[in-house]
Write a protein that holds these residues in place. Sequence first.
Motif, short mmCIF file in Angstrom:
data_model
loop_
_atom_site.label_atom_id
_atom_site.label_comp_id
_atom_site.label_asym_id
_atom_site.label_seq_id
_atom_site.Cartn_x
_atom_site.Cartn_y
_atom_site.Cartn_z
N THR A 47 0.89 -1.34 0.04
CA THR A 47 -0.13 0.09 0.08
C THR A 47 0.91 1.25 -0.11
OG1 THR A 47 0.16 0.18 2.40
CG2 THR A 47 -1.91 -1.20 1.38
N SER A 96 1.25 -5.72 -4.89
CA SER A 96 0.31 -4.76 -5.56
C SER A 96 0.75 -3.91 -6.82
CB SER A 96 -0.32 -3.67 -4.40
OG SER A 96 0.80 -2.81 -4.14
N VAL A 110 -4.14 -8.20 -8.72
CA VAL A 110 -4.38 -6.93 -8.27
C VAL A 110 -3.56 -6.02 -9.00
CG1 VAL A 110 -4.15 -5.41 -6.01
CG2 VAL A 110 -4.89 -8.03 -5.94
N ASN A 167 -4.63 -2.59 -10.79
CA ASN A 167 -3.89 -1.27 -10.16
C ASN A 167 -3.44 -0.38 -11.40
OD1 ASN A 167 -4.89 -1.33 -7.45
ND2 ASN A 167 -2.92 -2.24 -7.00
#
Length: 293
Positions: free
Chosen positions: A124, A155, A182, A186
Amino acid sequence: MSKPVPHWVWSRLVPAKMADCWLERLHFLGEGSLVLHRLAGRRSARLEAYLTHPSVGRLLLARFGGSLRRTSLPHNPSPEPNLPIRIGSKFWIVENAEAALPTGKPARAVLPFLTIPAGIAFGTGRHATTGMLLREMATLPDWRESRVLDIGTGSGILALAARRLGATRIWALDTDPSALEVARRNETANFSKATIRWVEADLTRWRARGRFHRIVANLYLLPLRQGASRLACWLAPGGVLLVSGLLRDQAPEIEARFLQEGLVLHGKKQRGKWAMLRFGSALHCHSTKAPLP
Ligand SMILES: C[S@@+](CC[C@H](N)C(=O)[O-])C[C@H]1O[C@@H](n2cnc3c(N)ncnc32)[C@H](O)[C@@H]1O
């Protein structure tokens, strides 16, 4: 008195040293729903996630093992806002384009930014290892001309940051197909055209085609130890390799391993118990095992 709402508690033991990695990985559940119990004198800690729906618990069970139980005792989370993260003077990382920056303006009004919603893959930007790498990346010039490799992309945050910094030729590897899913999502959320090559592969087996001017690897001790000669060989002359995911006491071993491969140490950073190392390219590649481009 109101009726107690049923809750489900997923729990498992995690190595105490890696507890913050687990918190980062499960950040998508909301920090307020995670509880870490440190066990005195033990190397493990018990991680619990308080859930309002059992399907999430079943997902965690299938993916990470552990156990799931029902309880009528609510855990009252006080969710912390996910504040935007500033990466040098280059860009912001926000959960969504409407997120307010400290100036009060929404991120979409202040380019450039990357949106990384909390998801099941690590990355994150809040973990110290990711943060150190992002900030170091932001100090490097010449992204536009660089071939970039991100190993253990999670990610996709570092590959996406490379793209935000101007790179157009990016490869990103992970062994975990759900992380790559993911990461792909993104990329399409942030860029109108998908250009990053997302590759399901293990660092220790992947056959690289060509060398890279920038390699970033936020991994753990073992893959870094096993993949050191490959990483050193894949680095182009004048290239920069950034590695993290190392505890401070693990960094000297990895530093020595890369120096043995002929790389030059250009810098070290530490944040809390985590370390990041920056290397320059090898004078020559002397490994016979690594697949030469
Ligand atoms: C700590 S996370 C880093 C995520 C993201 N790059 C960041 O900086 O926040 C490490 C990732 O490496 C992947 N990984 C672990 N061992 C690997 C290996 N041998 N080859 C490729 N990826 C690996 C894991 O699946 C995980 O997604």
